[in-house]
Enzyme design. Structure first.
Site, mmCIF file in Angstrom:
data_model
loop_
_atom_site.group_PDB
_atom_site.id
_atom_site.type_symbol
_atom_site.label_atom_id
_atom_site.label_comp_id
_atom_site.label_asym_id
_atom_site.label_seq_id
_atom_site.Cartn_x
_atom_site.Cartn_y
_atom_site.Cartn_z
ATOM 1 N N SER A 80 -1.158 -2.069 -1.632
ATOM 2 C CA SER A 80 -2.413 -1.471 -2.097
ATOM 3 C C SER A 80 -2.681 -1.679 -3.589
ATOM 4 O O SER A 80 -3.810 -1.459 -4.045
ATOM 5 C CB SER A 80 -2.425 0.030 -1.788
ATOM 6 O OG SER A 80 -2.649 0.250 -0.417
ATOM 7 N N TYR A 133 -3.035 7.479 -3.746
ATOM 8 C CA TYR A 133 -3.402 8.013 -2.435
ATOM 9 C C TYR A 133 -3.885 9.461 -2.581
ATOM 10 O O TYR A 133 -4.535 9.802 -3.568
ATOM 11 C CB TYR A 133 -2.242 7.887 -1.438
ATOM 12 C CG TYR A 133 -1.735 6.472 -1.280
ATOM 13 C CD1 TYR A 133 -2.619 5.451 -0.947
ATOM 14 C CD2 TYR A 133 -0.401 6.147 -1.459
ATOM 15 C CE1 TYR A 133 -2.176 4.140 -0.792
ATOM 16 C CE2 TYR A 133 0.053 4.838 -1.299
ATOM 17 C CZ TYR A 133 -0.849 3.850 -0.964
ATOM 18 O OH TYR A 133 -0.411 2.563 -0.817
ATOM 19 N N LYS A 171 -5.544 -3.913 -4.364
ATOM 20 C CA LYS A 171 -6.920 -3.418 -4.260
ATOM 21 C C LYS A 171 -7.604 -3.359 -5.626
ATOM 22 O O LYS A 171 -8.807 -3.618 -5.747
ATOM 23 C CB LYS A 171 -6.933 -2.027 -3.625
ATOM 24 C CG LYS A 171 -6.434 -1.981 -2.185
ATOM 25 C CD LYS A 171 -6.266 -0.545 -1.692
ATOM 26 C CE LYS A 171 -5.769 -0.481 -0.258
ATOM 27 N NZ LYS A 171 -5.534 0.902 0.201
ATOM 28 N N VAL A 178 2.613 0.688 -0.609
ATOM 29 C CA VAL A 178 3.640 1.191 0.306
ATOM 30 C C VAL A 178 4.910 0.332 0.327
ATOM 31 O O VAL A 178 5.871 0.666 1.017
ATOM 32 C CB VAL A 178 3.094 1.364 1.740
ATOM 33 C CG1 VAL A 178 2.053 2.452 1.787
ATOM 34 C CG2 VAL A 178 2.575 0.045 2.296
ATOM 35 N N TYR A 227 -6.827 -10.242 4.061
ATOM 36 C CA TYR A 227 -6.358 -8.956 3.522
ATOM 37 C C TYR A 227 -4.837 -8.844 3.640
ATOM 38 O O TYR A 227 -4.169 -8.370 2.715
ATOM 39 C CB TYR A 227 -7.037 -7.805 4.266
ATOM 40 C CG TYR A 227 -6.714 -6.443 3.719
ATOM 41 C CD1 TYR A 227 -7.202 -6.036 2.480
ATOM 42 C CD2 TYR A 227 -5.906 -5.556 4.436
ATOM 43 C CE1 TYR A 227 -6.912 -4.782 1.979
ATOM 44 C CE2 TYR A 227 -5.604 -4.304 3.934
ATOM 45 C CZ TYR A 227 -6.109 -3.924 2.704
ATOM 46 O OH TYR A 227 -5.801 -2.683 2.201
#
Length: 314
Positions: free
Chosen positions: A67, A248, A70, A266, A196
């Site tokens: 993540s 998160y 992102k 993660v 992705y």
């Protein structure tokens, strides 16, 4: 009053203390390739604008961005498409829901993701990366990340990418929902999931991660090369999302306890960007229940206190 880190030995002492907390976490197991990680690993690198760097733990161990990527694809599409376009498809608000939740997409009107740091928002952003095919678009992402790190050999981990692609049914569901509501337009869902998955599987060590954090900390400028890689306004937007959504649904607690823009993944990675001061890269595979590195967060809490890193300090 805080000060800069002065030695690797000093940083190692903090790592040794934080490492005790690795037993409180578990490695991610819903992506089979990530389950192979050593839960006892913990490393950190600090990168300062003048090029000074300090590191501790086994910084040679590589992590996949997951993540954390992102933030970087968001910067890319903002540079290419502009704020008005990007934020017409994805919102700017934090959410208390899990990062892979579909709930808000169903209840919000219009049905667009709340922010680019949850999976639905990140899929929408990755969909905006220009190119004629998956490979061309991935090359553009890799070029951008190699420029940020000044590391020309950064690539993606094929085993992790394949593992993610093969277990991405929830992301497929999100993508089909997004396509139904015209957040994803004229793209095959399998192509989006492939891109992705490969984006999330881009691999680097803590030192590379710290250098990216430093570029963001210095408003998008690489102080060593003198190049403005990311426009200042876009770097500011990315750091703001890191503060409000980067950890998160533990982002509020993290802002109180640490107080720096940060993004976790993660795989156990955490990228920190201390405004005007330094970049931080951390890897600790054992995760807490929110999906953040349990020892990595503890280490950042110790560092924030010792070096007075919180952006909310007066």
């Amino acid at each position: 009053m805080g000060y800069q880190c002065r030695s690797n030995v000093e940083l190692q002492q903090l790592v040794d203390e934080a490492k005790k907390f690795t037993v409180k976490g578990k490695v991610a197991n819903y992506i089979p390739a990530l389950e192979k990680a050593n839960p006892g690993d913990l490393s950190v690198a600090i990168y300062y604008p003048d090029g000074k760097r300090y590191c501790a733990g086994d910084v040679s161990v590589k992590m996949t961005l997951q993540s954390i990527s992102k933030v970087l694809t968001l910067a890319m599409v903002l540079m290419e498409k502009g704020e008005d376009y990007v934020f017409s498809f994805v919102g700017k608000e934090p959410t208390g829901d899990p990062f892979n939740s579909i709930a808000k997409l169903e209840t919000n009107k219009p049905s667009k993701p709340l922010n680019p740091m949850i999976n639905a928002g990140a899929l929408t952003v990755t969909h905006m990366v220009s190119g004629d095919n998956v490979n061309e678009r991935l090359k553009r992402i890799l070029y951008f990340i190699r420029e940020l790190t000044q590391n020309p050999i950064i690539d993606f981990n094929e085993a992790v990418a394949s593992s993610e692609y093969n277990t991405a049914d929830l992301n497929r569901s999100l993508s089909y929902f997004l396509k139904q509501h015209h957040n994803v337009i004229n793209e095959d869902v399998e192509d989006l999931i492939e891109l992705y998955s490969k984006q999330c599987a881009i691999e680097m060590d803590s030192q590379d991660l710290a250098r990216i954090g430093c570029v963001l900390a210095m408003n998008g400028k690489d102080q060593l090369t003198g190049k403005q890689i990311i426009p200042g306004d876009i770097a500011r937007i990315c750091k703001t999302f890191m503060v409000t959504c980067g950890m998160y649904n533990a982002s509020g607690e993290f802002a109180i306890n640490v107080g720096i823009p940060a993004k976790s993944g993660v795989s156990g990675g955490i990228m920190g960007a201390v405004p005007g001061k330094c970049g931080i890269g951390i890897y600790g595979a054992a995760l807490d229940e929110k999906g953040n590195s349990v020892a990595g967060v503890k280490l950042l809490e110790m560092m924030a206190k010792k070096y007075s890193l919180s952006m909310f300090n007066t």
